[in-house]
Design a protein around this motif. Structure first.
Motif, PDB file in Angstrom:
ATOM      1  N   GLU A  37     -12.256  -5.098   2.515  1.00 24.11           N
ATOM      2  CA  GLU A  37     -10.798  -4.539   2.977  1.00 24.11           C
ATOM      3  C   GLU A  37      -9.634  -5.419   2.276  1.00 24.11           C
ATOM      4  O   GLU A  37      -9.934  -6.602   2.429  1.00 24.11           O
ATOM      5  N   VAL A  72      -2.371   4.302   4.973  1.00 25.21           N
ATOM      6  CA  VAL A  72      -3.126   3.193   4.059  1.00 25.21           C
ATOM      7  C   VAL A  72      -2.844   1.786   4.648  1.00 25.21           C
ATOM      8  O   VAL A  72      -3.702   1.057   4.145  1.00 25.21           O
ATOM      9  N   ARG A 128      -7.700   0.593   3.515  1.00 28.97           N
ATOM     10  CA  ARG A 128      -8.408   1.059   2.226  1.00 28.97           C
ATOM     11  C   ARG A 128      -9.686   1.558   2.302  1.00 28.97           C
ATOM     12  O   ARG A 128     -10.369   2.658   2.110  1.00 28.97           O
ATOM     13  N   VAL A 148      -5.888   6.015  -2.531  1.00 28.32           N
ATOM     14  CA  VAL A 148      -6.282   4.727  -2.321  1.00 28.32           C
ATOM     15  C   VAL A 148      -6.909   3.884  -3.418  1.00 28.32           C
ATOM     16  O   VAL A 148      -6.646   2.678  -3.492  1.00 28.32           O
ATOM     17  N   LYS A 201      -6.551  -4.729   2.942  1.00 26.28           N
ATOM     18  CA  LYS A 201      -5.126  -4.488   3.682  1.00 26.28           C
ATOM     19  C   LYS A 201      -4.514  -5.601   4.303  1.00 26.28           C
ATOM     20  O   LYS A 201      -5.055  -6.639   4.580  1.00 26.28           O
ATOM     21  N   GLY A 261       0.840  -1.220   0.015  1.00 26.76           N
ATOM     22  CA  GLY A 261       0.056  -0.174  -0.011  1.00 26.76           C
ATOM     23  C   GLY A 261       0.765   1.071   0.000  1.00 26.76           C
ATOM     24  O   GLY A 261       0.663   2.186  -0.847  1.00 26.76           O
ATOM     25  N   VAL A 266      -4.112   2.263  -5.162  1.00 26.13           N
ATOM     26  CA  VAL A 266      -4.020   0.886  -4.419  1.00 26.13           C
ATOM     27  C   VAL A 266      -4.917  -0.116  -4.681  1.00 26.13           C
ATOM     28  O   VAL A 266      -4.368  -1.261  -4.979  1.00 26.13           O
ATOM     29  N   LEU A 267      -6.071   0.339  -4.631  1.00 28.35           N
ATOM     30  CA  LEU A 267      -7.211  -0.860  -4.997  1.00 28.35           C
ATOM     31  C   LEU A 267      -6.984  -1.427  -6.186  1.00 28.35           C
ATOM     32  O   LEU A 267      -7.298  -2.456  -6.345  1.00 28.35           O
TER      33      LEU A 267
END
Length: 442
Positions: A426, A306, A311, A358, A428, A135, A361-362
C-alpha cells in the motif's frame, strides 16, 4: 484538501494538465462509434478492424518513448505542448483520410500524441501535488479520460444519422479539445522536481511556495535534493538495477494486467458485442453512451476512495469482481440474453472505480525519483503494448470463440488478484521521496 495548501491553484493545474487524459479518452472512444461506418466505407475484415483500432496503441508506444526524452531534456510542460500539437494535427488527418492505409497512419500519429499525454499528464500531476492529496489529483487524469469517453460517445450518437461521412466529423472534432489543451498548458508552471534536477532552485521554490507556503517549499526542496544526491546519468540499464527492479517490475506487470483484464474491448468493440445479440446500429451507439455515463459516475466514486480506502484494496476488488462478472457475461451472450447489457455496465462501473484510475496513481508514484521518468516510460509502454495486443486480437478471437473469449479475460483477472495481493504494498499517504525505499530489496 489541507488548509495549508492552495487548493484552487493545485486543482487548476491538475485539471489543465489532465486535459491530456481527455485526448486519451476521445481517441479511445471515437473508434467505437466510428467503426460501423469505417467497416462500411473501407470494407474492413477482422484483421484490419483490429489493426485500425490497435494502431493507436502502436503510436502511443512511440509517444511514450519520445515523451521520456523530451520531458527530461526540455521539461514536462514542453512535452505536454508537443503532445497537444501532434494530437490536433492527426485528428484532422484522420478526418480527411481517403483510404484505410492513410487512416491507419493518421491514427498511429494520434497515438503518438495520446501516448505522450498518457505518460506526462499523471507524472506531472504527481510531481506537483502534495502527498496527502496526490491520489485524488492524479485520479483527475482518469476523470478527464472518462469525460472524454462520455462526451465523444454523445457526439458520436448525435452524428449517427449524418450520412456516410459521419465518421469524418467524429474524428475531426478532436482538433477542438487539443487546441484547448495547448492553450491551457501555456499557463501551468513547470514541474518543481524537474526544475530542481536542472539546478533551477529559485523557480522551483517559487512554485512550491504557491502550492503550500514557505515551510512546505523548504521541506520539499530538502527532501527532493536528498534523492538527487550523487545522481549520475540514468540509462535503461540503470532502471533494471537491483535497487530499482522490484518497483519497475511491479509497475510493468500492473500496467499489462490492467489492459489484459479485457475491459477495453467493451469500450472499443461495443458495436461488435451488441451486434452479436441482434442489436441495431442505433442501439449499438446508444450503448456506448450508457457505458460512458457509468464510467464517469464510478470514476467520481474512485476519486473519493483512493486516498481513503487505499490503492491495494481497490485493485483487489477490481480484479476479483471482473473475474466473476466475465463468467456471467459469457453465459448471457451465449444465450443471446439482452440482460447482458446490465452486467457489461456493472463491469464498466467496477473497472472505473478500481483498476482504471488506481493504475495511473500507482505508476505515477511507486518509482524512485532517480529513475522516475524512464521507469514510468517503460511501464506505460508496457500498458500500450498490452492494449494493442488486446484490441488487435479481440475481433479475431471473437470470430473464432465468440462469447467464450471472456473466459480468457476472467482467468487473467484471477492472476491479477493474486499478483496484487502477494507483490504490491500500500502506498497511500507516502511521499514520492519515501517511495525510494518502499519497494527496495534493502
Amino acid at each position: 484538501m489541507n488548509k495549508k495548501f492552495s487548493s484552487t491553484y493545485i486543482i487548476g493545474i491538475a485539471f489543465i494538465s489532465a486535459l491530456g487524459g481527455y485526448l486519451f479518452g476521445f481517441d479511445f472512444a471515437v473508434i467505437s462509434g466510428a467503426l460501423p461506418f469505417l467497416k462500411d466505407q473501407f470494407g474492413l475484415d477482422a484483421y484490419m478492424e483490429g489493426f485500425a483500432t490497435g494502431s493507436l496503441a502502436l503510436g502511443a508506444i512511440i509517444g511514450c518513448l519520445v515523451a521520456g526524452r523530451v520531458s527530461e531534456k526540455f521539461g514536462r510542460k514542453r512535452g505536454l505542448l508537443v503532445a497537444a500539437s501532434i494530437f490536433g494535427l492527426s485528428s484532422l488527418a484522420m478526418a480527411f483520410a481517403a483510404n484505410t492505409q492513410l487512416f491507419i497512419v493518421a491514427r498511429f500519429f494520434a497515438g503518438v500524441g495520446v501516448g505522450m499525454a498518457s505518460m506526462l499528464s499523471p507524472m506531472y500531476i504527481a510531481e506537483i501535488a502534495p502527498a496527502p492529496v496526490r491520489g485524488r489529483m492524479v485520479a483527475i487524469n482518469q476523470l478527464t479520460i472518462v469525460l472524454g469517453i462520455l462526451i465523444t460517445n454523445l457526439v458520436n450518437y448525435s452524428l449517427r444519422n449524418s450520412g456516410v461521412n459521419a465518421w469524418r466529423w467524429m474524428f475531426g472534432l478532436g482538433a477542438i479539445p487539443s487546441t484547448l489543451f495547448f492553450l491551457g498548458v501555456l499557463w501551468i508552471p513547470e514541474s518543481p522536481r524537474w526544475l530542481l534536477k536542472m539546478g533551477r532552485k529559485n523557480e522551483a521554490e517559487g512554485i512550491l511556495q504557491k502550492i503550500g507556503g514557505s515551510d512546505y517549499a523548504t521541506e520539499t526542496i530538502v527532501s527532493i535534493n536528498k534523492t538527487f544526491a550523487n545522481t549520475t546519468t540514468v540509462s535503461f540499464k540503470t532502471v533494471f538495477e537491483k535497487a530499482f527492479l522490484p518497483a519497475v517490475s511491479i509497475g510493468i506487470c500492473l500496467s499489462v494486467l490492467q489492459q489484459f483484464c479485457g475491459i477495453n474491448v467493451v469500450f472499443n468493440y461495443t458495436a461488435t458485442i451488441f451486434e452479436s445479440i441482434g442489436a441495431s446500429k442505433d442501439d449499438q451507439l446508444l450503448q456506448t453512451v450508457f457505458i460512458g455515463a457509468i464510467n464517469l459516475i464510478f470514476t467520481l466514486l474512485a476519486m473519493a476512495l483512493v486516498d481513503k480506502l487505499g490503492r491495494k484494496p481497490l485493485m483487489l476488488i477490481g480484479f476479483a469482481g471482473l473475474a466473476i462478472l466475465y463468467i456471467i457475461i459469457t453465459v448471457l451472450i451465449g444465450k443471446g440474453n439482452p440482460n447482458v447489457s446490465w452486467f457489461l455496465l456493472a463491469a464498466i462501473g467496477l473497472y472505473a472505480s478500481t483498476l482504471a484510475p488506481v493504475i495511473w496513481v500507482l505508476i505515477s508514484e511507486i518509482f524512485p525519483n532517480k529513475v522516475r521518468t524512464l521507469a514510468t516510460t517503460i511501464a506505460v509502454v508496457g500498458l500500450w503494448a498490452a492494449y494493442f495486443i488486446l484490441t488487435f486480437t479481440f475481433p479475431i478471437l471473437y470470430e473464432q470463440l465468440k462469447e467464450k473469449t471472456f473466459y480468457i479475460y476472467s482467468a487473467i483477472c484471477a492472476i491479477g488478484f493474486w499478483f496484487m495481493k502477494i507483490k504490491v504494498k500500500e502506498t497511500k499517504g507516502a511521499t514520492l521521496e519515501e517511495m525510494d525505499t518502499m519497494f527496495s530489496p534493502h
